[in-house]
Write a protein that holds these residues in place. Structure first.
Motif, short mmCIF file in Angstrom:
data_model
loop_
_atom_site.label_atom_id
_atom_site.label_comp_id
_atom_site.label_asym_id
_atom_site.label_seq_id
_atom_site.Cartn_x
_atom_site.Cartn_y
_atom_site.Cartn_z
N ARG A 28 12.76 -11.28 0.51
CA ARG A 28 12.49 -10.14 -0.52
C ARG A 28 12.06 -8.73 0.15
N VAL A 29 13.02 -8.01 0.00
CA VAL A 29 13.00 -6.74 1.01
C VAL A 29 12.37 -5.59 -0.04
N ARG A 30 11.46 -4.81 0.70
CA ARG A 30 10.69 -3.57 -0.31
C ARG A 30 10.16 -2.91 0.72
N SER A 31 9.51 -1.80 0.11
CA SER A 31 8.89 -0.93 0.74
C SER A 31 7.32 -1.38 1.34
N PRO A 32 6.96 -0.91 2.73
CA PRO A 32 5.73 -1.44 2.82
C PRO A 32 4.52 -0.75 2.21
N GLU A 33 3.71 -1.76 1.83
CA GLU A 33 2.47 -1.31 0.99
C GLU A 33 1.25 -1.02 1.80
N PRO A 34 0.12 -0.59 1.75
CA PRO A 34 -1.00 -0.39 2.62
C PRO A 34 -1.53 -1.70 3.10
N GLN A 35 -1.68 -2.74 2.08
CA GLN A 35 -2.06 -4.03 2.76
C GLN A 35 -1.27 -4.56 3.93
N ASP A 36 0.12 -4.19 4.20
CA ASP A 36 0.95 -4.53 5.00
C ASP A 36 0.62 -4.14 6.34
N ARG A 37 -0.24 -3.34 6.59
CA ARG A 37 -0.42 -2.61 7.93
C ARG A 37 -0.57 -3.49 9.06
N ASP A 38 -1.68 -4.54 8.88
CA ASP A 38 -1.61 -5.47 10.02
C ASP A 38 -0.31 -6.36 10.39
N ALA A 39 0.09 -6.96 9.50
CA ALA A 39 1.17 -7.51 9.70
C ALA A 39 2.51 -6.86 10.22
N TRP A 40 2.47 -5.67 9.40
CA TRP A 40 3.48 -4.72 10.15
C TRP A 40 3.47 -4.44 11.52
N GLY A 41 2.08 -4.01 11.87
CA GLY A 41 1.78 -4.05 13.32
C GLY A 41 2.11 -5.07 14.40
N ARG A 42 1.80 -6.27 13.65
CA ARG A 42 2.20 -7.42 14.64
C ARG A 42 3.50 -7.36 14.92
N LEU A 43 4.53 -7.05 13.73
CA LEU A 43 5.81 -7.27 14.04
C LEU A 43 6.49 -6.28 14.82
#
Length: 149
Positions: free
Chosen positions: A6-21
């Protein structure tokens, strides 16, 4: 869209996982990156007025990949194109279809915005990714140059 991705816009709760990526992406290209740099880019992609936009891919209930892109003017053709700045999939999720789904989502954004092309660069030795890129896009004859400022 790839099954199970599933592709979507990033949400505030994604910050940590996005940061690791994003840290993984920087490490892949051997680019030194700090947490404050990641904060800056996170703020860019969360700001609808900023030129850089982002997408994330979920697979198996986890963030598996990211893409950052932006519009760019193409004076010679008098059109606007899209530049895919960053594309990264967690090594554990490679082969899931996340990268292809992210590229397809950026392409769909470009089509919706009337862009004439989606363009990106990759390292010459990024063979695994280039296998996908060769299937979904046309390799160009252009050589890139940088002037470091």
């Amino acid at each position: 869209m790839q099954p199970g991705v599933r592709v979507r816009s990033p949400e505030p709760q994604d910050r940590d996982a996005w940061g690791r990526l994003y840290a993984g992406y920087a490490a892949f290209y051997k680019v030194e990156q700090t947490e404050s740099m990641r904060d800056r880019v996170w703020n860019w992609i969360r700001d609808p007025a900023h030129e850089v936009q982002g997408l994330v891919a979920e697979h198996g209930g986890q963030l598996a990949g990211l893409a950052h892109f932006r519009a760019f003017a193409r004076p010679l053709s008098a059109t606007t194109g899209g530049f895919l700045d960053d594309l990264f999939v967690d090594p554990a999720a490679r082969g899931s279809g996340a990268a292809e789904a992210l590229i397809a989502a950026v392409k769909a954004e470009g089509q919706a915005r009337g862009w004439s092309v989606i363009r990106w660069i990759t390292a010459e030795d990024n063979y695994r990714a280039r296998g996908l890129y060769d299937r979904v896009a046309e390799r160009t004859k252009w050589v890139t140059y940088d002037i470091r400022l």
